[in-house]
Structure formats: structure tokens, C-alpha cells
Write an enzyme that holds these catalytic residues in place. Structure first.
Site: not given
Ligand code: AHR
Length: 488
Positions: A167, A290
Site C-alpha cells: 500500500e 488483501e
Molecule cells: O489488513 C489490515 C490492513 O489493511 C493492512 O495492514 C493494510 O495493508 C490494509 O490497509
């Protein structure tokens, strides 16, 4: 529904069923690991057994946002010499680096999985990252291989999947795509092939529908990228005000979460179209590194730990999402639900020595028959689930044929009020019988498992599918997921 039993929509990559373990809340400490009587962290056997039952094709670590704060050298060597740091992102807790590279790789070995290691671009140097890569993988004589051996591990671990930051548009450095594309080019240059291992380099991908990110990255660095890591979470509310409740929701909350989960289809379609312009051969994987539901955290749980309950609603958003992945197999080859234990849409929740499997665990369990199988083309009249003048497709599904020739069909009915009758034919092939069937459903939309009643929502044998004259008829209850094995 008509399934083309001789068709081929591509192989369902096992890596679509990947998991994620970040140094966040009780995911690592008090999750995969617990303290023994000597106050040392040990891997939890019960958790490993449950996850092995499920099968873990890959495990992403150490973050998440934590990855861009993480200095791997803090987590190797004698434990009493490892520095403590503050996990500013997640609860401001002190991290003593008890779990570092060797400990994580021990877990990987126990789970018989493949690691995805995410490097630090946000606050680490190129040298840090290159050294970690060498520490993980160099098979011969090298400074980092020597250190690894001094720390008790002679053999390299042969880690293939490596994330170049996480990210980077947000917690990983708030970068512009142009800047990240340049940094990506720089950092990834120093991840060399060692021995039998060629790096599979994963670039930070877009947040949800940030198509500019994908465009710029593909244009400027696409030739050096093996996978782009899209992140998309499913909320029933908003990031800034209220994300929505995990358990205490009404039908509006049910509808909205399903609607948001289904947005995945549009995201994959649009990001793929951009990638196709720069990579028509589809060499670069679109990874959903994710995904999952994100609710307000459980009342009374530690702030910043993202601990949430998990209901039938979460389980069905998972099946619908997996169905969407299976519609995009030409490029979508890997995904990681966030996160495995005690964090967000978890597979497992723990409370001291107790643990439970969540409804989402059971979705993954019912879907594991599709892993590595060939997705079969099908046509499905999806019907409509209507609510307050809006509607969503009620049905969603996956059909696949495995290496042994077994056909599996999963169908989800998201409508919480109405059952559906689905008649299925196999085109020119004749269906002979239903070999087995399982169903996940409950009377209440928010049914979930608790530590006192951990098996409240578990798959049951399903007897609502019958074959007559080559046609299969399935009585699919409201708010249910069914998986069948069929013989033709
Ligand atoms: O999964 C929780 C968080 O969500 C992670 O650390 C991040 O990559 C995302 O914003």
C-alpha cells in the site's frame, strides 16, 4: 443452470485461497503463537492443525502496513538481543520481535505452505531489502548466508514470492504512482535469482478503483513486474464514520455488504482491461493481496486490534467473492483473505486456550474441492434478490472438474428470505447422481460461532439435490451455500 462439462475456463489457481498473517492485534502473538510455561512463544498446534485441514497454499507476512515499518534484522539472532519496537500502526503495542524470519519460516514448514514475504520500501533502504532477500535465499557463500547459518539455518528457504512494499499509496509512504513506479524499478532490480529461485516480484497495486495507479504502474514498470497487488475490503458502512457492525445488523446491512462484495467483479474487469493494454500476453498476475469484510471491531476488544466476529453473512460474501475470482482466471491467480486469526475476516478466533472456526473457515473448507481444478463454463439464471427498490443477483456459483474427473458445484443464494429451485443440466453429458452434498445455512442472518458454542454454524449434509432423467434439481434454501459432488 447449464454446465458445459467438457469446457475449460482455466485452472483455478490454488493461490487464490491464500492467507495473510500480519503483526497486527492478535494475529501473530496470541494467534499463531502462544506463550509456553517458560514465557517463550511457541506455535499453537491446534491452530496449525485446523489450518492444515483447510490447506494453506500461501501465507503473506509480515504485513500489511507493518511491512513498511519492519526491519528484518530486528527479528533474527538471539531473542534476548532483539530490540523492541513500537507498533505505532496497530494499537501502539510494544513488539519484541520474538517472531521474526526464522520463526515465520518454521510456521511455513509446519503449515506446508508457500511464503509471500513483503519487503520494506516505505522506510527501509534498497540495501535492507536486498540483504533480506539474500538472507532468505542465497545458497552458497555470501555475507547473509553466513549470518543465516550462524543463526541456526544452513539451507536457504527458497522464498519465491516477494512483495516490493505494501500500500505504497497509503500507509506504505503516501506515494504518487509515478514515484512508486520508479522506486519499484529500483528496489526490484536488487532481488536477484539465487540457485533455483527466481524472484516473483509483486508490486503494490491499487486501492479498490484507483485505475490511475494501475495505468501508471503498468506503463512505467509493467515489464519488471510479475504480480500487481490490488487491495479491496468490503464494508457495510464507511471508512470515516462507521464501518458497520459484525453481528448486530439488519437486512439493510446484509444487502449492502453483499452489494459491496459483488463490486469485486467490476474492479477485476476494469483493472484487467488496463493491464491487457500493456501486457496482452497476460504474463503479469493480478493479485488480490488483501480482501474481506471489515467491520467495527468487537466491543471491549483492544483498540487498533481489528478483532471482529464473523457470521453467516461474512461466509456468503466469501463464497460470492471466490466465485468472482473464478470468473477472472485468465489473470487473477492469487488472493489473500485478511487475515487468518483474530483479525478482520478471520478463519479462526482464539480466546486463551480456546479456539473456534468461523463461518468463513467453513466456506473455504467447502470450496477447497475447486482448488487446482478446471473451471467449467456455465450459464446461470441468477434471479433477483430485491430489497427497498434495489436488487442484486440472488445466485452465484462455481463449477469445476478436478484431476480425477470429479465435478463439483457450489451455489450460493444470498437472498435471506426466499429459497430458490435450481435445475441443472450438463449439456450433452448426462448427470447420473449426486455423490455428496454439504450446506452452510442458518435461520438467522447473523448466526455465528462463539467460544461456548463453537459449532453453531458448521456445514451439514445436504439432501436437497436430486437427479431425475439426467437433470439435477437443487432446493437451495434462503441465505445458503451448497457444495455438491456430481457424477456424470
Ligand atoms: O489488513 C489490515 C490492513 O489493511 C493492512 O495492514 C493494510 O495493508 C490494509 O490497509
Amino acid at each position: 443452470m447449464t454446465i458445459d462439462a467438457t469446457g475449460d475456463n482455466g485452472q483455478i489457481s490454488r493461490h487464490l485461497y491464500g492467507h495473510f498473517a500480519e503483526h497486527l492485534g492478535r494475529g501473530i502473538y496470541d494467534g499463531f503463537w502462544k506463550k509456553d510455561s517458560a514465557d517463550q512463544y511457541i506455535i499453537r498446534d491446534d491452530v496449525v492443525a485446523a489450518m492444515k485441514e483447510l490447506g494453506v497454499p500461501n501465507l503473506r507476512w509480515p504485513g500489511g502496513c507493518f511491512a513498511d515499518y519492519y526491519f528484518w534484522e530486528h527479528g533474527v539472532g538471539p531473542k534476548d538481543e532483539r530490540p523492541t519496537v513500537v507498533n505505532n500502526l496497530w494499537g501502539g503495542v510494544t513488539e519484541d520481535n520474538s517472531v521474526g524470519t526464522h520463526e515465520f519460516m518454521d510456521l511455513v514448514a509446519e503449515l506446508e505452505t508457500e511464503p509471500i514475504v513483503v519487503g520494506n520500501v516505505g522506510s527501509g533502504t534498497v540495501e535492507d531489502m536486498a540483504n533480506w532477500w539474500q538472507y532468505l535465499n542465497h545458497p552458497g557463500e555470501s555475507p547473509m548466508a553466513k549470518r543465516r547459518a550462524e543463526n541456526g539455518r544452513e539451507e536457504p528457504w527458497n522464498v519465491r514470492f516477494f512483495g516490493v512494499g505494501n500500500e505504497s499509496w497509503g500507509c506504505g509512504g503516501h506515494m504518487r504512482p509515478e514515484f512508486y513506479a520508479d522506486l519499484y524499478r529500483q528496489y526490484s532490480t536488487f532481488l536477484h535469482g539465487y540457485g533455483d529461485v527466481s524472484p516473483f516480484r509483486i508490486a503494490t497495486g491499487p486501492a479498490g478503483n484507483d485505475y490511475v495507479w494501475t495505468e501508471v504502474l503498468m506503463e512505467r514498470a509493467g515489464d519488471r513486474i510479475d504480480g500487481i497487488d490490488l487491495h479491496h475490503y468490503t464494508l457495510d458502512g464507511s471508512w470515516t464514520t462507521h464501518k458497520g457492525q459484525a453481528v448486530n445488523f439488519d437486512e439493510g446491512g446484509w444487502f449492502r455488504l453483499m452489494e459491496r462484495a459483488m463490486e469485486m467483479d467490476e474492479l477485476l474487469t476494469n483493472h484487467k482491461a488496463i493491464m491487457d493494454t500493456y501486457d496482452p500476453e497476460k504474463r503479469v498476475w493480478l493479485i488480490v493481496g488483501e480482501w474481506g469484510t471489515w467491520h467495527e471491531q468487537e466491543e471491549g476488544s483492544t483498540p487498533g486490534f481489528l478483532y471482529q466476529q464473523n457470521t453467516l453473512r461474512d461466509a456468503l460474501t466469501a463464497s460470492v467473492t471466490l466465485d468472482i475470482f473464478h470468473q477472472h482466471l485468465d489473470r487473477v491467480k492469487m488472493a489473500n483473505i485478511a487475515q487468518t486469526i483474530n483479525v478482520l475476516q478471520a478463519m479462526i478466533l482464539t480466546d486463551g486456550e480456546r479456539m473456534l472456526r468461523t463461518p468463513t473457515y467453513h466456506t473455504f473448507d467447502m470450496y477447497k474441492v475447486h482448488r487446482d481444478a478446471i473451471a467449467l463454463p456455465f450459464e446461470l439464471d441468477r434471479g433477483e434478490y430485491e430489497r427497498d427498490g434495489e436488487s442484486l443477483p440472488a445466485l452465484s456459483g462455481t463449477a469445476s472438474i478436478d484431476a480425477e474427473g470429479r465435478i463439483h458445484l457450489s451455489l450460493t443464494n444470498i437472498d435471506p428470505n426466499q429459497s430458490r429451485t435450481v435445475t441443472v443440466s450438463l449439456g450433452e453429458n448426462t448427470l447420473k447422481r449426486v455423490v455428496s452434498g454439504r450446506i452452510l445455512t442458518a435461520d438467522a442472518m447473523n448466526t455465528h460461532n462463539t467460544f461456548d458454542a463453537p459449532d453453531t454454524l458448521v456445514p451439514q449434509l445436504f439432501s436437497g439435490a436430486k437427479v431425475k432423467k439426467g437433470t439435477l434439481t437443487i432446493e437451495l434454501p434462503a441465505k445458503s451455500l451448497v457444495t455438491l459432488e456430481l457424477a456424470d
